[in-house]
Structure formats: C-alpha cells, structure tokens
Design a protein around this motif. Structure first.
Motif, short mmCIF file in Angstrom:
data_model
loop_
_atom_site.label_atom_id
_atom_site.label_comp_id
_atom_site.label_asym_id
_atom_site.label_seq_id
_atom_site.Cartn_x
_atom_site.Cartn_y
_atom_site.Cartn_z
N PRO A 115 0.85 -1.22 0.12
CA PRO A 115 -0.02 0.02 0.10
C PRO A 115 0.81 1.36 0.14
N TRP A 116 0.41 2.34 -0.62
CA TRP A 116 1.04 3.70 -0.79
C TRP A 116 1.71 4.11 0.48
N TRP A 117 0.80 4.02 1.73
CA TRP A 117 1.10 4.48 2.98
C TRP A 117 2.12 3.57 3.51
N LEU A 118 2.67 2.52 3.21
CA LEU A 118 3.72 1.77 3.75
C LEU A 118 4.93 2.18 2.80
N ARG A 119 4.78 2.37 1.31
CA ARG A 119 5.83 2.66 0.49
C ARG A 119 6.48 4.08 0.67
#
Length: 226
Positions: free
Chosen positions: A116-120
């Motif tokens: 997910p973008w919020w992890l990347r």
C-alpha cells in the motif's frame, strides 16, 4: 581526513577502501529501494528512468553515460585534470549503476512495489535518507566519488561557499530538466514522485546533517585533489 582531539589525521588506504565500500553499498541500496518503492527516486535516477522510457534502452546505460559526461565536466570545473580521479569517478559510476539495478530487482522481487502507498512512502523517505548519508560519507573521504556527487562537492566548496543545500539543488535542477524534456515526447513521468521532491528540497540538508552526526570525526578535505 579524520579529526580527533584537536588534531587532523590523514586516512590510510584501508580506511578509504572501507568507507568507500560502505558508502557505495548504502547509496546503491537507497537508490534501488527508492526505485522499487515507486514513490519517487532521486532526480538523476529519475532522469535516467525517463530517458529509458523514451528510448527503450536500459536505465543503466543512461546512468553510465551521466557518470562519464559529468566526470569530464568535473575536471573542467575543478580546473585540475587528474586522470586517476577521472577514472575513479567513472569506475564508481559504473559500479553504482550495476548495484542499483541489483538492489532494485531484489526489492521488486520482494514485492515492495505492490505494498500500500502508505507503507511505500516511509520506505521511500528512508531510501532517500540513506542516499544523503552515503553522499556525506564519500564526499568527506574524497577518495573515489560518483561523478554527480563529486560535482556537488565542487559546487559546494568552489562556488557556493560550503552551502550543501545550494550545491545539491543546483545539481538536481539539470536532472529535473531532463525528465521535463522527456515528458514533452512521452507525456508521462517515470520514477518521479513525492520522494523526488523530498530529495530535491532536503537532500542538501540531509548531507549537512550526516556530516555532523554520521562518522562525525570524518571531515572534508581538499576537493581539488585526493
């Protein structure tokens, strides 16, 4: 050069090699991780990626071409044509290009790009931070540098009175321009994102921070010679 208890000491060959290997791996790791995160790479890596997207060539080809061209530019700006330094710059650039490809493939295979973008996003910020730390280390050792980072070193001390932020941003402007020019033909950006903006605005400050806190006894020597 090392500074301990008020005294300056020259680094030995083994120390230079050790710092060189550490900084090369950290820099390649950071760039490879930023590419895999797909949230924005350092500007020059993004520029190479956009040229690769335009031409269909491998990104490593453009990273290598950047290294060779800027290595010659550095000799002109430093007003000191030094064959060992030139060949060291090119060797560093080619090694870096290979390792970035290796790390990016490794992290892509691990599935970093599908998180997910919020992890990347924090992963990408961590990658950008690693790049700044690596640049700080091998700029201070000033033995073998990547040509683009040698350029920043020369600009910083010969043209911007030691200001790391101004030197880094001046370096990055050209890389951003390359991506913008390729956009005119492809109508898309590759490897540009929040991480690129963070790198453009804060990498110089990141380098200055690392100068103070990472291997803090390691200090800048003369940028004109090794």
């Amino acid at each position: 050069m090392y500074y301990i208890d008020g005294q300056f000491y020259q680094l030995g060959l083994k120390q230079k090699i050790s710092f060189f290997i550490v900084s090369l791996v950290i820099n390649s790791f950071g760039n490879g991780l930023s590419v895999a995160s797909d949230m924005g790479s350092a500007p020059w890596t993004a520029g190479a990626a956009n040229l690769a997207n335009l031409t269909g060539w491998q990104i490593g080809i453009f990273l290598a071409l950047f290294a060779i061209a800027v290595a010659f530019l550095n000799m002109f700006l430093a007003m000191n044509f030094n064959w060992p330094r030139l060949l060291g710059n090119v060797a560093f650039g080619l090694s870096f290009s290979f390792l970035v490809g290796l790390f990016s493939s490794l992290f892509i295979n691990l599935g970093i790009h599908i998180l997910p973008w919020w992890l990347r996003l924090p992963i990408d910020f961590f990658a950008i931070w690693n790049i700044g730390v690596a640049i700080s280390i091998y700029q201070r050792v000033n033995w073998v540098l990547h040509p683009l980072d040698d350029l920043t070193n020369i600009l910083r001390f010969d043209y911007f009175h030691g200001n790391a932020s101004k030197a880094q941003m001046s370096n990055f402007i050209v890389a951003i321009a390359i991506s913008l020019i390729t956009f005119l033909f492809t109508h898309q950006f590759v490897a540009l994102g929040i991480g690129t903006i963070v790198s453009f605005l804060f990498q110089g400050r990141n380098i200055a921070w690392a100068d103070k806190y990472i291997f803090k006894h390691l200090v800048h020597g003369d940028v004109r010679g090794n």
